[in-house]
Motif scaffolding. Structure first.
Motif, mmCIF file in Angstrom:
data_model
loop_
_atom_site.group_PDB
_atom_site.id
_atom_site.type_symbol
_atom_site.label_atom_id
_atom_site.label_comp_id
_atom_site.label_asym_id
_atom_site.label_seq_id
_atom_site.Cartn_x
_atom_site.Cartn_y
_atom_site.Cartn_z
ATOM 1 N N ARG A 63 0.712 -1.405 -0.178
ATOM 2 C CA ARG A 63 -0.030 0.065 -0.022
ATOM 3 C C ARG A 63 0.839 1.371 0.036
ATOM 4 O O ARG A 63 0.639 2.406 -0.502
ATOM 5 N N GLU A 64 1.900 1.264 0.607
ATOM 6 C CA GLU A 64 2.800 2.278 1.033
ATOM 7 C C GLU A 64 3.796 2.538 -0.287
ATOM 8 O O GLU A 64 4.335 3.492 -0.513
ATOM 9 N N CYS A 65 4.017 1.733 -1.199
ATOM 10 C CA CYS A 65 4.720 1.514 -2.264
ATOM 11 C C CYS A 65 4.604 2.625 -3.278
ATOM 12 O O CYS A 65 3.395 2.875 -3.805
ATOM 13 N N CYS A 107 13.234 2.875 -3.292
ATOM 14 C CA CYS A 107 13.200 3.847 -2.331
ATOM 15 C C CYS A 107 13.314 3.540 -0.968
ATOM 16 O O CYS A 107 13.773 4.234 -0.042
ATOM 17 N N GLY A 108 13.032 2.153 -0.604
ATOM 18 C CA GLY A 108 13.080 1.731 0.580
ATOM 19 C C GLY A 108 11.869 1.944 1.584
ATOM 20 O O GLY A 108 11.935 1.579 2.912
ATOM 21 N N ILE A 109 10.546 2.475 0.886
ATOM 22 C CA ILE A 109 9.652 2.502 1.918
ATOM 23 C C ILE A 109 9.234 1.426 2.368
ATOM 24 O O ILE A 109 8.448 1.431 3.745
ATOM 25 N N VAL A 111 10.679 -1.414 3.121
ATOM 26 C CA VAL A 111 11.347 -1.959 4.324
ATOM 27 C C VAL A 111 11.038 -1.021 5.484
ATOM 28 O O VAL A 111 11.135 -1.572 6.608
ATOM 29 N N GLU A 112 10.950 0.106 5.203
ATOM 30 C CA GLU A 112 10.550 0.975 6.372
ATOM 31 C C GLU A 112 9.294 0.768 7.208
ATOM 32 O O GLU A 112 9.213 1.148 8.546
ATOM 33 N N VAL A 113 8.448 0.387 6.349
ATOM 34 C CA VAL A 113 6.952 0.486 7.205
ATOM 35 C C VAL A 113 6.825 -0.849 7.596
ATOM 36 O O VAL A 113 5.940 -0.994 8.332
ATOM 37 N N CYS A 114 7.761 -1.773 7.189
ATOM 38 C CA CYS A 114 7.299 -3.274 7.402
ATOM 39 C C CYS A 114 7.087 -3.269 9.065
ATOM 40 O O CYS A 114 8.291 -3.099 9.599
ATOM 41 N N PRO A 115 5.969 -3.670 9.720
ATOM 42 C CA PRO A 115 5.950 -3.876 11.326
ATOM 43 C C PRO A 115 6.567 -5.317 11.629
ATOM 44 O O PRO A 115 6.804 -5.215 13.003
ATOM 45 N N PHE A 116 6.949 -6.097 10.903
ATOM 46 C CA PHE A 116 7.395 -7.501 11.302
ATOM 47 C C PHE A 116 8.865 -7.706 10.994
ATOM 48 O O PHE A 116 9.063 -8.928 11.045
ATOM 49 N N ASP A 117 9.410 -6.749 10.331
ATOM 50 C CA ASP A 117 11.039 -7.176 10.244
ATOM 51 C C ASP A 117 10.904 -8.157 9.028
ATOM 52 O O ASP A 117 11.815 -9.116 9.092
ATOM 53 N N PHE A 120 14.165 -6.749 3.966
ATOM 54 C CA PHE A 120 15.550 -6.343 4.246
ATOM 55 C C PHE A 120 16.303 -5.782 2.766
ATOM 56 O O PHE A 120 16.095 -6.365 1.857
ATOM 57 N N GLN B 77 6.064 9.466 0.342
ATOM 58 C CA GLN B 77 6.168 8.838 -1.207
ATOM 59 C C GLN B 77 6.714 10.044 -2.024
ATOM 60 O O GLN B 77 7.627 9.519 -2.991
ATOM 61 N N THR B 80 10.462 10.295 -2.261
ATOM 62 C CA THR B 80 11.318 9.616 -3.151
ATOM 63 C C THR B 80 10.970 10.187 -4.692
ATOM 64 O O THR B 80 11.887 9.922 -5.392
ATOM 65 N N ASN B 171 17.090 9.876 -0.975
ATOM 66 C CA ASN B 171 15.889 9.476 0.012
ATOM 67 C C ASN B 171 16.062 9.438 1.352
ATOM 68 O O ASN B 171 15.809 8.307 1.780
#
Lengths: 158, 397
Positions: A63-65, A107-109, A111-117, A120, B77, B80, B171
């Motif tokens: 959703r955040e991508c 962009c890595g969003i 990876v950043e938003v994942c609440p369960f790790d 990577f 978003q 980026t 970013n």
């Protein structure tokens, strides 16, 4: 319209030639790539690895991508209780997790938003393909990258 | 006077023509795929021999509709996306936008984050100017400076990558500070994305090295007679042009207009550092080259000061997980390597901006081209285009 006349004996050109002559005897900074490989820094955003056990298919990353290049499908599974009379648990089961690296902006969003790790970054970069459709990495391919995830670098004391 | 040779015929080179010949001007299309235009810029020139009587840039081939794209994306978003507007200076694009959102939401970034922003912005400026130092002499026929500049640019980009993970598109900014964590999960939540160990020492080494690069360029390019002949007195931008066309950045400072957003607006704590705004008065291609070379030296000064008195403390203020920006509008500008870059954000409250107007420097800097080319020689076009240092993504966005 040149306002400067070329002066004799072209001092500037000879000075430049001197600099190139000195550089000629310095070691080369380039790397003979396919033979010698450069290792990017640990934080380099090369490719994304997935830990399928941690993923609960919560869809937050998809959703955040910013360009919506993550495709997730999952279903709920019922786990029967071990003992009679126990509660029936439901568990999210991941069916499909694809990242289209042809679309990805790195962009890595996600990876950043994942609440369960579960996601990577790894600095691996050698995954170019002849066909653009082969850049869609599925669940198994993303799990393979997990072995290459480096430990985060030590930090500068603050 | 015609001379008769032995056979009694008049040689054609000796014949005098009394009729004024009609020599209509020619329309010359340059581009959109021309190597000296830095991308997909089409130029329609009316030429009379070697002389250009009028020239019109046709832009829009790189239009990607950023202002529309950001209307359907949330603030994280957008950061980026806007990296890609001026791809030679991705980090400098992010900063004004993030500062604008911070001012709207009244969140202040901690000191350490502000300093890291300054360091990385100046590194981006150096890498963008080194790209100019490589491409500009190359367009005038000198290929050696390209090798030297690109070689030394790599030292800057490596440092940028070690912090942000990206060489071109960092970013690394988030509202309220820098990129906070490697992941939002339970185990990675506590790890901060601080500078990696050894960064300060490596930066000091880079500063020393790039000071040497500036000296090398002084010897290699600045004094070169051919370079001087091609650039001195070519494509003069007067201070009037600067005000008429809204030229900013190094191009304006080369014409004696000493305006720099870093000194005039406190979008980052630049007032804490001791640095000068290099200006030149001639306004020709050579001045624009000299200003950029001097700016690298000033940026190195800022980096050295910022790295050595980097304050401690947190990297990010408390920011709600779902960031909602209150209704309002704001314009924040920053000093991009190309000039003034600004974002006018209109928010109606919520996760997505209502409208974002992006002001880019290259657009205004390119607009002066017809004025410069009026009556100039066609070979000077390459020198003038190169010296304006625009990026087509920044023009069309």
């Amino acid at each position: 319209m040149a306002s400067t006349k070329l002066g004799f004996p072209l001092k500037g050109i000879f000075k430049g030639m001197g600099i190139t002559l000195v550089t000629l005897f310095k070691p080369t900074p380039t790397v003979n790539y396919p033979v010698v490989k450069e290792r990017p820094t640990e934080r380099a955003r090369g490719v994304i690895a997935l830990d399928t056990d941690a993923c609960t298919s919560c869809m937050l990353c998809a959703r955040e991508c910013p360009d919506w290049c993550i495709y997730i499908e999952g279903h709920k599974e019922e786990i029967q209780p071990d003992k009679p009379g126990g509660r029936v648990k439901t568990r999210a089961k991941l069916d499909r997790f694809d990242i289209d690296f042809a679309l990805c902006m790195y962009c890595g969003i996600c990876v950043e938003v994942c609440p369960f790790d579960a996601l990577f970054w790894t600095p691996e970069y050698e995954y170019s393909e002849h066909k653009i459709s082969d850049l869609l990495h599925d669940k198994d391919k993303l799990t393979e990258w997990l072995a290459t995830v480096p430990t985060p670098p030590a930090l500068e004391a603050s | 006077m015609s001379t008769l040779d032995q056979s009694g015929t008049v040689h054609i080179s000796d014949a005098s023509i009394s009729v004024e010949l009609e020599t209509p001007g020619m329309t010359l299309n340059i581009g959109p795929q021309h190597p000296s235009t830095h991308g997909v810029l089409r130029l329609v020139a009316q030429v009379d021999g070697e002389r250009v009587s009028s020239l019109e840039p046709m832009i829009g081939y790189m239009h990607r509709g950023y202002e529309k794209l950001v209307e359907v994306r949330n603030y994280a978003q957008i950061i980026t996306l806007i990296n890609r507007i001026d791809w030679t200076a991705g980090y400098a694009n992010e900063v004004p936008f993030v500062v604008a959102v911070e001012r709207l939401t009244e969140i202040e970034a901690p000191d350490r984050a502000q300093y890291i922003r300054v360091i990385l912005t100046e590194m981006t400026r150096i890498s963008a100017h080194l790209l100019f130092l490589s491409s500009f002499p190359l367009e005038l026929g000198a290929s050696t400076p390209l090798m030297y500049a690109v070689r030394d640019r790599e030292y800057v980009l490596e440092l940028l990558e070690s912090v942000t993970g990206g060489r071109f598109h960092p970013n690394f900014n988030r509202v309220g500070g820098v990129k906070p964590v490697a992941g939002g999960g339970s185990t990675t939540k506590k790890q901060s994305q601080d500078l990696p160990a050894g960064f300060i020492a490596a930066t000091n080494a880079m500063v020393k090295r790039l000071r040497g690069t500036c000296v090398t360029f002084d010897g290699l390019v600045t004094g070169n007679e051919v370079f001087l002949a091609r650039t001195k007195g070519v494509g003069i931008i007067t201070p009037d042009h600067v005000h008429q066309y809204g030229i900013s950045g190094p191009n304006a400072r080369a014409s004696g207009v000493g305006f720099d957003v870093r000194k005039h607006e406190a979008y980052l704590p630049y007032d804490k550092f001791d640095f000068a705004i290099p200006t030149e008065t001639d306004g020709d291609c050579f001045s624009r080259y000299a200003v950029r070379l001097a700016e690298i030296r000033e940026s190195l000064k800022i980096i050295e000061q910022a790295v050595n008195d980097l304050p401690g403390g947190p990297l990010r203020s408390k920011v709600p997980r779902i960031l909602k920006v209150p209704a309002g509008e704001i314009y924040v500008r920053g000093e991009n390597p190309k000039g003034e870059m600004g974002y006018y954000i209109v928010s109606e409250g919520g996760r997505i901006p209502y409208r974002v107007k992006i002001r880019t420097a290259s657009y205004s800097n390119l607009a002066v081209l017809p004025e410069l080319m009026n009556g100039a020689l066609l070979p000077d076009l390459v020198a003038i285009l190169g010296s304006l240092d625009f990026v087509l993504g920044d023009v069309d966005r």
